[in-house]
Design an enzyme around this catalytic site. Structure first.
Site, PDB file in Angstrom:
ATOM      1  N   ARG A 227       0.852  -1.181   0.000  1.00  0.00           N
ATOM      2  CA  ARG A 227       0.000   0.000   0.000  1.00  0.00           C
ATOM      3  C   ARG A 227       0.888   1.231   0.000  1.00  0.00           C
ATOM      4  NH1 ARG A 227      -3.726  -2.940  -1.291  1.00  0.00           N
ATOM      5  NH2 ARG A 227      -3.529  -1.407  -2.946  1.00  0.00           N
ATOM      6  N   HIS A 275       0.860   1.008 -10.561  1.00  0.00           N
ATOM      7  CA  HIS A 275      -0.019   0.061  -9.868  1.00  0.00           C
ATOM      8  C   HIS A 275      -0.449  -1.073 -10.817  1.00  0.00           C
ATOM      9  CE1 HIS A 275      -2.852  -0.129  -6.158  1.00  0.00           C
ATOM     10  NE2 HIS A 275      -2.542  -1.351  -6.583  1.00  0.00           N
TER      11      HIS A 275
END
Length: 311
Positions: A227, A275
Protein backbone atom coordinates in the site's frame (compact mmCIF):
# COMPACT_ATOMS: atom_id res chain seq x y z
CA UNK A 1 -31.86 -8.98 -3.98
CA UNK A 2 -29.46 -7.75 -6.63
CA UNK A 3 -25.70 -7.53 -7.19
CA UNK A 4 -24.26 -4.32 -8.63
CA UNK A 5 -20.94 -4.44 -10.47
CA UNK A 6 -19.47 -0.94 -10.26
CA UNK A 7 -15.71 -1.27 -10.68
CA UNK A 8 -15.04 2.42 -11.06
CA UNK A 9 -11.59 1.95 -12.62
CA UNK A 10 -10.67 3.01 -16.14
CA UNK A 11 -8.08 1.14 -18.18
CA UNK A 12 -9.02 -2.25 -16.73
CA UNK A 13 -11.93 -4.68 -17.16
CA UNK A 14 -15.23 -2.93 -17.87
CA UNK A 15 -18.27 -3.36 -15.62
CA UNK A 16 -20.04 -5.17 -18.44
CA UNK A 17 -17.16 -7.63 -18.83
CA UNK A 18 -17.07 -8.38 -15.11
CA UNK A 19 -20.86 -8.70 -14.94
CA UNK A 20 -20.84 -11.06 -17.89
CA UNK A 21 -18.37 -13.39 -16.18
CA UNK A 22 -20.29 -13.28 -12.90
CA UNK A 23 -23.57 -14.07 -14.65
CA UNK A 24 -22.07 -17.27 -16.03
CA UNK A 25 -21.57 -18.36 -12.42
CA UNK A 26 -25.01 -17.16 -11.28
CA UNK A 27 -27.60 -18.26 -13.84
CA UNK A 28 -30.83 -16.35 -13.32
CA UNK A 29 -29.38 -13.97 -10.70
CA UNK A 30 -30.03 -10.23 -10.84
CA UNK A 31 -26.59 -8.85 -11.75
CA UNK A 32 -26.50 -5.17 -12.71
CA UNK A 33 -24.10 -2.46 -13.78
CA UNK A 34 -24.48 1.34 -13.51
CA UNK A 35 -25.96 1.27 -17.02
CA UNK A 36 -28.68 -1.16 -15.86
CA UNK A 37 -29.10 0.17 -12.35
CA UNK A 38 -32.85 -0.16 -11.94
CA UNK A 39 -34.38 0.10 -8.46
CA UNK A 40 -31.50 0.76 -6.05
CA UNK A 41 -33.60 -0.48 -3.11
CA UNK A 42 -33.12 -4.01 -4.46
CA UNK A 43 -29.31 -3.90 -4.41
CA UNK A 44 -27.83 -5.77 -1.44
CA UNK A 45 -24.25 -6.26 -2.67
CA UNK A 46 -21.86 -4.10 -4.66
CA UNK A 47 -18.55 -5.21 -6.20
CA UNK A 48 -16.05 -2.37 -6.55
CA UNK A 49 -12.41 -1.47 -7.02
CA UNK A 50 -12.99 1.85 -5.24
CA UNK A 51 -16.03 2.73 -3.14
CA UNK A 52 -16.84 6.29 -4.13
CA UNK A 53 -17.76 9.01 -1.64
CA UNK A 54 -21.53 9.10 -2.11
CA UNK A 55 -22.05 5.48 -3.09
CA UNK A 56 -23.24 4.00 0.25
CA UNK A 57 -25.97 6.62 0.60
CA UNK A 58 -27.37 5.68 -2.81
CA UNK A 59 -27.78 2.02 -1.80
CA UNK A 60 -30.07 2.04 1.25
CA UNK A 61 -30.27 -1.77 1.60
CA UNK A 62 -26.62 -2.53 1.03
CA UNK A 63 -25.34 -5.50 3.05
CA UNK A 64 -21.97 -6.32 1.49
CA UNK A 65 -19.16 -4.49 -0.30
CA UNK A 66 -17.04 -6.92 -2.30
CA UNK A 67 -13.60 -5.57 -3.20
CA UNK A 68 -12.42 -6.60 -6.66
CA UNK A 69 -8.92 -7.08 -5.29
CA UNK A 70 -7.07 -7.41 -2.00
CA UNK A 71 -6.54 -3.97 -0.42
CA UNK A 72 -9.61 -2.79 1.49
CA UNK A 73 -8.31 0.11 3.56
CA UNK A 74 -10.30 2.80 1.74
CA UNK A 75 -13.47 0.73 2.10
CA UNK A 76 -13.19 -0.08 5.81
CA UNK A 77 -12.26 3.55 6.50
CA UNK A 78 -15.06 4.94 4.32
CA UNK A 79 -16.84 7.53 6.51
CA UNK A 80 -20.26 6.95 4.93
CA UNK A 81 -20.29 3.14 5.08
CA UNK A 82 -22.74 2.02 7.79
CA UNK A 83 -21.34 -0.21 10.52
CA UNK A 84 -23.61 -3.12 9.63
CA UNK A 85 -22.35 -3.38 6.05
CA UNK A 86 -19.89 -6.25 5.66
CA UNK A 87 -16.72 -6.15 3.55
CA UNK A 88 -15.01 -8.98 1.68
CA UNK A 89 -11.90 -9.09 -0.47
CA UNK A 90 -10.54 -11.42 -3.11
CA UNK A 91 -7.58 -13.74 -2.68
CA UNK A 92 -6.96 -14.87 -6.26
CA UNK A 93 -3.87 -16.77 -7.24
CA UNK A 94 -3.30 -14.99 -10.58
CA UNK A 95 -2.41 -11.52 -9.23
CA UNK A 96 -0.49 -13.04 -6.31
CA UNK A 97 1.73 -14.80 -8.85
CA UNK A 98 2.01 -11.63 -10.93
CA UNK A 99 3.02 -9.52 -7.92
CA UNK A 100 5.68 -12.09 -7.02
CA UNK A 101 6.90 -11.89 -10.63
CA UNK A 102 7.03 -8.08 -10.40
CA UNK A 103 9.27 -8.27 -7.34
CA UNK A 104 11.46 -10.86 -9.04
CA UNK A 105 11.76 -8.79 -12.23
CA UNK A 106 13.09 -5.71 -10.44
CA UNK A 107 15.31 -7.75 -8.13
CA UNK A 108 16.91 -9.48 -11.12
CA UNK A 109 17.25 -6.16 -12.93
CA UNK A 110 19.52 -4.91 -10.16
CA UNK A 111 21.01 -8.34 -9.42
CA UNK A 112 22.33 -8.70 -13.00
CA UNK A 113 23.44 -5.03 -13.34
CA UNK A 114 21.01 -4.38 -16.19
CA UNK A 115 20.83 -0.58 -15.69
CA UNK A 116 24.65 -0.41 -15.86
CA UNK A 117 24.85 -2.39 -19.10
CA UNK A 118 21.97 -0.47 -20.69
CA UNK A 119 23.65 2.84 -19.90
CA UNK A 120 27.00 1.67 -21.27
CA UNK A 121 25.43 0.42 -24.49
CA UNK A 122 24.41 4.02 -25.21
CA UNK A 123 28.10 5.00 -25.26
CA UNK A 124 29.39 1.79 -26.93
CA UNK A 125 31.27 0.93 -23.74
CA UNK A 126 32.26 -2.67 -22.97
CA UNK A 127 32.84 -3.05 -19.21
CA UNK A 128 32.26 -6.45 -17.62
CA UNK A 129 30.71 -6.01 -14.17
CA UNK A 130 30.41 -8.93 -11.78
CA UNK A 131 26.78 -9.79 -11.02
CA UNK A 132 25.77 -10.59 -7.48
CA UNK A 133 25.87 -14.24 -6.43
CA UNK A 134 22.37 -15.54 -5.80
CA UNK A 135 23.10 -17.76 -2.75
CA UNK A 136 24.79 -14.80 -1.02
CA UNK A 137 21.91 -12.39 -1.72
CA UNK A 138 19.44 -11.78 1.11
CA UNK A 139 15.90 -10.70 0.38
CA UNK A 140 13.38 -9.60 2.98
CA UNK A 141 9.66 -10.09 2.43
CA UNK A 142 7.48 -7.97 4.70
CA UNK A 143 4.00 -9.46 4.95
CA UNK A 144 3.64 -13.23 4.72
CA UNK A 145 -0.01 -13.58 3.82
CA UNK A 146 -1.43 -14.86 0.55
CA UNK A 147 0.76 -12.66 -1.68
CA UNK A 148 3.81 -12.37 0.54
CA UNK A 149 3.97 -16.10 1.13
CA UNK A 150 3.83 -16.73 -2.62
CA UNK A 151 6.63 -14.18 -3.14
CA UNK A 152 8.83 -15.62 -0.40
CA UNK A 153 8.52 -19.16 -1.76
CA UNK A 154 9.27 -18.06 -5.35
CA UNK A 155 12.42 -16.24 -4.27
CA UNK A 156 13.45 -19.15 -2.05
CA UNK A 157 13.06 -21.62 -4.90
CA UNK A 158 15.36 -19.55 -7.15
CA UNK A 159 18.06 -19.80 -4.52
CA UNK A 160 18.03 -16.47 -2.69
CA UNK A 161 18.31 -16.31 1.09
CA UNK A 162 14.83 -15.18 2.16
CA UNK A 163 13.91 -13.56 5.45
CA UNK A 164 10.21 -13.03 6.11
CA UNK A 165 8.55 -10.65 8.52
CA UNK A 166 4.96 -10.45 9.75
CA UNK A 167 2.93 -9.04 12.61
CA UNK A 168 2.28 -12.49 14.07
CA UNK A 169 4.37 -15.68 13.86
CA UNK A 170 4.48 -17.52 10.50
CA UNK A 171 6.23 -20.69 9.41
CA UNK A 172 7.38 -21.13 5.79
CA UNK A 173 9.80 -23.92 4.98
CA UNK A 174 13.19 -22.56 3.95
CA UNK A 175 12.35 -18.98 4.96
CA UNK A 176 13.76 -17.30 8.06
CA UNK A 177 10.48 -16.00 9.49
CA UNK A 178 10.45 -13.26 12.10
CA UNK A 179 7.64 -11.25 13.66
CA UNK A 180 7.01 -8.17 15.75
CA UNK A 181 8.26 -4.64 15.24
CA UNK A 182 11.35 -5.07 17.42
CA UNK A 183 12.79 -7.62 14.97
CA UNK A 184 12.31 -5.38 11.93
CA UNK A 185 15.35 -3.05 12.08
CA UNK A 186 17.85 -5.93 12.28
CA UNK A 187 16.14 -7.71 9.38
CA UNK A 188 16.24 -4.58 7.21
CA UNK A 189 19.92 -4.11 7.97
CA UNK A 190 20.69 -7.61 6.68
CA UNK A 191 18.78 -7.48 3.38
CA UNK A 192 20.00 -6.58 -0.09
CA UNK A 193 16.39 -6.18 -1.28
CA UNK A 194 13.25 -5.56 0.78
CA UNK A 195 9.84 -6.46 -0.66
CA UNK A 196 6.95 -4.72 1.12
CA UNK A 197 3.55 -6.40 0.78
CA UNK A 198 1.83 -5.16 3.91
CA UNK A 199 -1.80 -4.05 4.25
CA UNK A 200 -2.74 -0.54 5.29
CA UNK A 201 -3.58 -0.58 9.00
CA UNK A 202 -3.06 1.92 11.84
CA UNK A 203 0.15 0.01 12.64
CA UNK A 204 1.59 0.14 9.12
CA UNK A 205 0.71 3.65 7.92
CA UNK A 206 4.01 5.52 7.69
CA UNK A 207 5.90 2.44 8.88
CA UNK A 208 8.87 3.33 6.68
CA UNK A 209 9.69 6.63 8.36
CA UNK A 210 13.10 8.24 8.68
CA UNK A 211 14.09 6.05 11.61
CA UNK A 212 13.20 2.75 9.95
CA UNK A 213 14.70 3.77 6.60
CA UNK A 214 17.97 4.56 8.37
CA UNK A 215 18.06 0.96 9.60
CA UNK A 216 18.24 -0.39 6.05
CA UNK A 217 21.45 -1.77 4.58
CA UNK A 218 23.24 1.00 2.66
CA UNK A 219 22.76 0.67 -1.08
CA UNK A 220 19.97 -1.89 -0.87
CA UNK A 221 16.69 -1.76 -2.79
CA UNK A 222 13.22 -1.16 -1.35
CA UNK A 223 10.31 -2.45 -3.43
CA UNK A 224 6.71 -1.66 -2.51
CA UNK A 225 3.68 -3.39 -3.99
CA UNK A 226 1.67 -3.31 -0.78
CA UNK A 227 0.00 0.00 0.00
CA UNK A 228 1.22 3.48 -0.82
CA UNK A 229 0.82 4.80 2.71
CA UNK A 230 3.42 2.38 4.11
CA UNK A 231 6.17 4.81 3.17
CA UNK A 232 6.77 8.40 4.24
CA UNK A 233 7.71 9.58 0.76
CA UNK A 234 9.48 12.76 1.91
CA UNK A 235 11.61 10.71 4.29
CA UNK A 236 12.23 8.18 1.52
CA UNK A 237 13.66 10.77 -0.87
CA UNK A 238 15.91 12.12 1.86
CA UNK A 239 17.05 8.59 2.69
CA UNK A 240 17.74 7.84 -0.98
CA UNK A 241 19.86 10.98 -1.20
CA UNK A 242 21.90 9.54 1.69
CA UNK A 243 22.14 6.11 0.05
CA UNK A 244 20.07 4.20 2.62
CA UNK A 245 18.35 2.64 0.73
CA UNK A 246 20.12 2.96 -2.59
CA UNK A 247 17.06 2.58 -4.80
CA UNK A 248 13.27 2.33 -4.51
CA UNK A 249 10.82 0.65 -6.86
CA UNK A 250 7.26 1.76 -6.20
CA UNK A 251 4.16 0.21 -7.74
CA UNK A 252 1.96 2.01 -5.20
CA UNK A 253 2.19 5.58 -3.92
CA UNK A 254 0.29 7.72 -1.47
CA UNK A 255 -1.69 9.51 -4.19
CA UNK A 256 -2.75 7.67 -7.33
CA UNK A 257 -2.41 8.62 -10.10
CA UNK A 258 0.84 10.23 -9.00
CA UNK A 259 0.66 13.96 -9.85
CA UNK A 260 2.97 15.07 -12.65
CA UNK A 261 4.75 17.56 -10.38
CA UNK A 262 5.50 15.01 -7.64
CA UNK A 263 9.30 14.84 -7.12
CA UNK A 264 9.23 11.04 -7.02
CA UNK A 265 8.92 11.07 -10.83
CA UNK A 266 12.28 12.75 -11.31
CA UNK A 267 14.29 11.33 -8.43
CA UNK A 268 17.23 9.45 -9.99
CA UNK A 269 16.99 6.58 -7.49
CA UNK A 270 13.25 5.94 -7.86
CA UNK A 271 11.50 3.66 -10.34
CA UNK A 272 7.72 4.07 -10.68
CA UNK A 273 5.23 1.60 -12.11
CA UNK A 274 1.53 2.64 -12.24
CA UNK A 275 -0.02 0.06 -9.87
CA UNK A 276 0.29 -2.78 -12.38
CA UNK A 277 2.14 -5.47 -10.39
CA UNK A 278 -1.02 -7.59 -10.10
CA UNK A 279 -3.43 -7.27 -13.02
CA UNK A 280 -5.40 -10.38 -13.92
CA UNK A 281 -8.08 -11.85 -11.66
CA UNK A 282 -7.94 -15.34 -13.14
CA UNK A 283 -10.90 -17.30 -11.83
CA UNK A 284 -11.42 -15.03 -8.80
CA UNK A 285 -14.76 -13.73 -10.09
CA UNK A 286 -16.12 -17.13 -9.07
CA UNK A 287 -15.67 -15.94 -5.49
CA UNK A 288 -17.72 -12.80 -6.21
CA UNK A 289 -20.54 -15.00 -7.45
CA UNK A 290 -20.13 -17.38 -4.52
CA UNK A 291 -20.27 -14.54 -1.99
CA UNK A 292 -23.50 -13.28 -3.54
CA UNK A 293 -24.95 -16.77 -3.27
CA UNK A 294 -23.76 -17.06 0.35
CA UNK A 295 -25.08 -13.63 1.26
CA UNK A 296 -28.47 -14.53 -0.18
CA UNK A 297 -28.47 -17.88 1.65
CA UNK A 298 -27.25 -16.45 4.97
CA UNK A 299 -24.03 -18.51 4.88
CA UNK A 300 -20.51 -17.45 5.98
CA UNK A 301 -18.71 -15.34 3.39
CA UNK A 302 -15.43 -16.03 1.66
CA UNK A 303 -12.51 -13.76 2.69
CA UNK A 304 -14.61 -11.50 4.93
CA UNK A 305 -12.67 -8.59 6.40
CA UNK A 306 -12.57 -7.69 10.08
CA UNK A 307 -13.46 -4.03 9.72
CA UNK A 308 -11.94 -3.17 13.11
CA UNK A 309 -8.56 -4.67 12.19
CA UNK A 310 -8.70 -3.47 8.58
CA UNK A 311 -7.95 -6.81 6.88
Amino acid sequence: MALLIDGGLSGWMTDAEIAGQVRTQLPGADVRTPDTLGNVDEITMVAVVTLRDGQPAKLPNLQLVQKLGAGVETIVKHPALPDHVRVARLKPDAPAREIAEWFLAYILRAHRNMPVHEAEQATSTWTPVEPRYTPDTVIGVLGLGHIGGRTARMLRDIGFQVKGWSRSPKDIDGVDCRHGYDSLPDLLGACDHVCAILPSTPETVGLFNANLLSAMKPGNQLLNAGRGDLIDETALMQALDAGTPGHAVLDVVSQEPLPADNPLWSHPQVTITPHVSGWHLGDALKDVAENYRRLTAGEPLLHEVDRARGY
